[in-house]
Write a protein that holds these residues in place. Sequence first.
Motif, mmCIF file in Angstrom:
data_model
loop_
_atom_site.group_PDB
_atom_site.id
_atom_site.type_symbol
_atom_site.label_atom_id
_atom_site.label_comp_id
_atom_site.label_asym_id
_atom_site.label_seq_id
_atom_site.Cartn_x
_atom_site.Cartn_y
_atom_site.Cartn_z
ATOM 1 N N THR A 229 137.945 25.723 -22.479
ATOM 2 C CA THR A 229 138.571 25.420 -23.769
ATOM 3 C C THR A 229 137.566 25.487 -24.919
ATOM 4 O O THR A 229 137.941 25.286 -26.069
ATOM 5 C CB THR A 229 139.191 24.014 -23.738
ATOM 6 N N ALA A 230 136.299 25.750 -24.609
ATOM 7 C CA ALA A 230 135.262 25.817 -25.638
ATOM 8 C C ALA A 230 134.819 27.262 -25.840
ATOM 9 O O ALA A 230 134.884 28.090 -24.924
ATOM 10 C CB ALA A 230 134.054 24.964 -25.242
ATOM 11 N N GLU A 231 134.357 27.563 -27.054
ATOM 12 C CA GLU A 231 133.812 28.882 -27.331
ATOM 13 C C GLU A 231 132.610 29.106 -26.420
ATOM 14 O O GLU A 231 131.845 28.177 -26.146
ATOM 15 C CB GLU A 231 133.381 28.962 -28.803
ATOM 16 N N VAL A 232 132.433 30.318 -25.955
ATOM 17 C CA VAL A 232 131.374 30.583 -24.975
ATOM 18 C C VAL A 232 129.974 30.344 -25.524
ATOM 19 O O VAL A 232 129.024 30.179 -24.756
ATOM 20 C CB VAL A 232 131.480 32.014 -24.417
ATOM 21 N N PHE A 233 129.839 30.304 -26.860
ATOM 22 C CA PHE A 233 128.533 30.059 -27.464
ATOM 23 C C PHE A 233 128.282 28.573 -27.729
ATOM 24 O O PHE A 233 127.212 28.192 -28.187
ATOM 25 C CB PHE A 233 128.404 30.836 -28.780
ATOM 26 N N ASP A 234 129.272 27.752 -27.434
ATOM 27 C CA ASP A 234 129.127 26.314 -27.636
ATOM 28 C C ASP A 234 127.993 25.788 -26.756
ATOM 29 O O ASP A 234 127.897 26.130 -25.575
ATOM 30 C CB ASP A 234 130.446 25.617 -27.273
ATOM 31 N N LYS A 235 127.155 24.942 -27.323
ATOM 32 C CA LYS A 235 125.991 24.431 -26.588
ATOM 33 C C LYS A 235 126.367 23.653 -25.340
ATOM 34 O O LYS A 235 125.571 23.531 -24.408
ATOM 35 C CB LYS A 235 125.139 23.556 -27.513
ATOM 36 N N THR A 236 127.586 23.128 -25.308
ATOM 37 C CA THR A 236 127.997 22.334 -24.153
ATOM 38 C C THR A 236 128.252 23.201 -22.924
ATOM 39 O O THR A 236 128.258 22.698 -21.792
ATOM 40 C CB THR A 236 129.278 21.541 -24.463
ATOM 41 N N ILE A 237 128.454 24.500 -23.136
ATOM 42 C CA ILE A 237 128.793 25.383 -22.012
ATOM 43 C C ILE A 237 128.036 26.701 -22.037
ATOM 44 O O ILE A 237 128.044 27.448 -21.046
ATOM 45 C CB ILE A 237 130.319 25.652 -21.992
ATOM 46 N N GLY A 238 127.366 27.021 -23.139
ATOM 47 C CA GLY A 238 126.644 28.290 -23.269
ATOM 48 C C GLY A 238 125.709 28.554 -22.104
ATOM 49 O O GLY A 238 124.907 27.699 -21.743
ATOM 50 N N GLY A 239 125.838 29.737 -21.511
ATOM 51 C CA GLY A 239 125.014 30.099 -20.372
ATOM 52 C C GLY A 239 125.569 29.634 -19.036
ATOM 53 O O GLY A 239 125.030 29.984 -17.980
ATOM 54 N N HIS A 240 126.651 28.852 -19.085
ATOM 55 C CA HIS A 240 127.216 28.313 -17.843
ATOM 56 C C HIS A 240 128.735 28.422 -17.841
ATOM 57 O O HIS A 240 129.416 27.605 -17.205
ATOM 58 C CB HIS A 240 126.803 26.854 -17.663
ATOM 59 N N THR A 241 129.273 29.382 -18.535
ATOM 60 C CA THR A 241 130.726 29.529 -18.569
ATOM 61 C C THR A 241 131.255 29.981 -17.216
ATOM 62 O O THR A 241 130.535 30.539 -16.387
ATOM 63 C CB THR A 241 131.143 30.578 -19.616
ATOM 64 N N ASP A 242 132.521 29.728 -17.016
ATOM 65 C CA ASP A 242 133.207 30.219 -15.823
ATOM 66 C C ASP A 242 133.436 31.713 -16.044
ATOM 67 O O ASP A 242 134.066 32.109 -17.024
ATOM 68 C CB ASP A 242 134.540 29.486 -15.656
ATOM 69 N N GLN A 243 132.915 32.540 -15.148
ATOM 70 C CA GLN A 243 133.021 33.991 -15.307
ATOM 71 C C GLN A 243 133.576 34.630 -14.044
ATOM 72 O O GLN A 243 133.383 34.128 -12.936
ATOM 73 C CB GLN A 243 131.652 34.589 -15.627
ATOM 74 N N PHE A 244 134.247 35.743 -14.220
ATOM 75 C CA PHE A 244 134.800 36.496 -13.094
ATOM 76 C C PHE A 244 134.208 37.905 -13.100
ATOM 77 O O PHE A 244 133.763 38.403 -14.130
ATOM 78 C CB PHE A 244 136.330 36.574 -13.180
ATOM 79 N N ILE A 245 134.182 38.516 -11.933
ATOM 80 C CA ILE A 245 133.799 39.920 -11.817
ATOM 81 C C ILE A 245 134.888 40.602 -11.003
ATOM 82 O O ILE A 245 135.134 40.241 -9.846
ATOM 83 C CB ILE A 245 132.442 40.126 -11.118
ATOM 84 N N LEU A 246 135.544 41.571 -11.598
ATOM 85 C CA LEU A 246 136.624 42.308 -10.944
ATOM 86 C C LEU A 246 136.166 43.745 -10.683
ATOM 87 O O LEU A 246 135.599 44.399 -11.562
ATOM 88 C CB LEU A 246 137.867 42.331 -11.820
ATOM 89 N N LYS A 247 136.452 44.215 -9.497
ATOM 90 C CA LYS A 247 136.051 45.568 -9.095
ATOM 91 C C LYS A 247 137.293 46.389 -8.775
ATOM 92 O O LYS A 247 138.128 45.987 -7.948
ATOM 93 C CB LYS A 247 135.135 45.492 -7.866
ATOM 94 N N PHE A 248 137.412 47.522 -9.444
ATOM 95 C CA PHE A 248 138.547 48.419 -9.254
ATOM 96 C C PHE A 248 138.048 49.780 -8.767
ATOM 97 O O PHE A 248 136.923 50.174 -9.065
ATOM 98 C CB PHE A 248 139.313 48.606 -10.564
ATOM 99 N N ARG A 249 138.895 50.482 -8.065
ATOM 100 C CA ARG A 249 138.532 51.808 -7.564
ATOM 101 C C ARG A 249 139.529 52.862 -8.059
ATOM 102 O O ARG A 249 140.747 52.617 -8.064
ATOM 103 C CB ARG A 249 138.516 51.818 -6.032
ATOM 104 N N LYS A 250 139.010 54.016 -8.441
ATOM 105 C CA LYS A 250 139.875 55.143 -8.748
ATOM 106 C C LYS A 250 140.249 55.797 -7.417
ATOM 107 O O LYS A 250 139.371 56.159 -6.635
ATOM 108 C CB LYS A 250 139.150 56.155 -9.637
ATOM 109 N N PRO A 251 141.536 55.934 -7.142
ATOM 110 C CA PRO A 251 141.942 56.525 -5.845
ATOM 111 C C PRO A 251 141.354 57.916 -5.644
ATOM 112 O O PRO A 251 141.170 58.678 -6.592
ATOM 113 C CB PRO A 251 143.476 56.579 -5.961
ATOM 114 N N LYS A 252 141.064 58.228 -4.394
ATOM 115 C CA LYS A 252 140.542 59.568 -4.052
ATOM 116 C C LYS A 252 141.683 60.561 -3.974
ATOM 117 O O LYS A 252 142.813 60.191 -3.685
ATOM 118 C CB LYS A 252 139.807 59.506 -2.716
#
Length: 252
Positions: A229-252
């Motif tokens: 609920t806080a801006e990602v640059f907020d000192k209370t959470i900056g550098g420790h935000t909840d982040q996701f990494i999604l990987k997609f594939r282009k079909p062959k």
Amino acid sequence: MKFMPVLMIVVALVSGANASDPSNSAAATMAIADPSRPSSDTTRDAERKPAQTLAFVGVKSGDKVADYVAASGYFTRLFASVVGSNGHVYAVEPTAFFQFEHFVKAVAELQGYAVTHPNVTVTTAAALEGLKFPEKLDLFWISRNYHDLHDKFMGPVDAAAFNRTVYEALKPGGFYVVLDHSAAVGAASNVTETLHRIESSTVRREVEAAGFKFDSESSILANPADPRTAEVFDKTIGGHTDQFILKFRKPK
């Protein structure tokens, strides 16, 4: 002394669900341990977890990679080291970001690096123009900036057109990887502007609409303690935000 701890981390990772070729892991280990990496990069390693990230992405020697919104090139340098002289990294710097002074300085830093690394090309272009490459790619990477495509300062960019163009830029079987800050479920659509976050479900919907197949998701940068609920640059959470990494594939 710096080499062995990183090696142990990577070996542990490749033995798990996201296992990769040992030679790729060795290359990633060497890239991270490279003493020429600037301190501005190494001081961010604890936060960015490059060993785990590279293992999940699966970048390998000879790959052709695009690093979109590369900025100072934290990942560009790691990718360049892993892909080697037979690979290439196309660092794309969208012109919309040049209104930010820190970004201008960051790009200048990366351009200096590219002078002595022939397997790196730095391109400055408008959002969609920057998606034109001289060869098909194995990997398209965008880190903490996919949400910006929806923001006014970027146009906003037509996300559907962007993802279709990425699809065309990749080889069949190529990967599209998105890392970004998580927004709360059901967040308002303007959360990309207000908090610089985006829901992973939104990214999945938009990317899959372009024809990509979902491959996998990594939680290595997840932080359940982040209320999102806080801006990602907020000192209370900056550098420790909840982040996701999604990987997609282009079909062959």
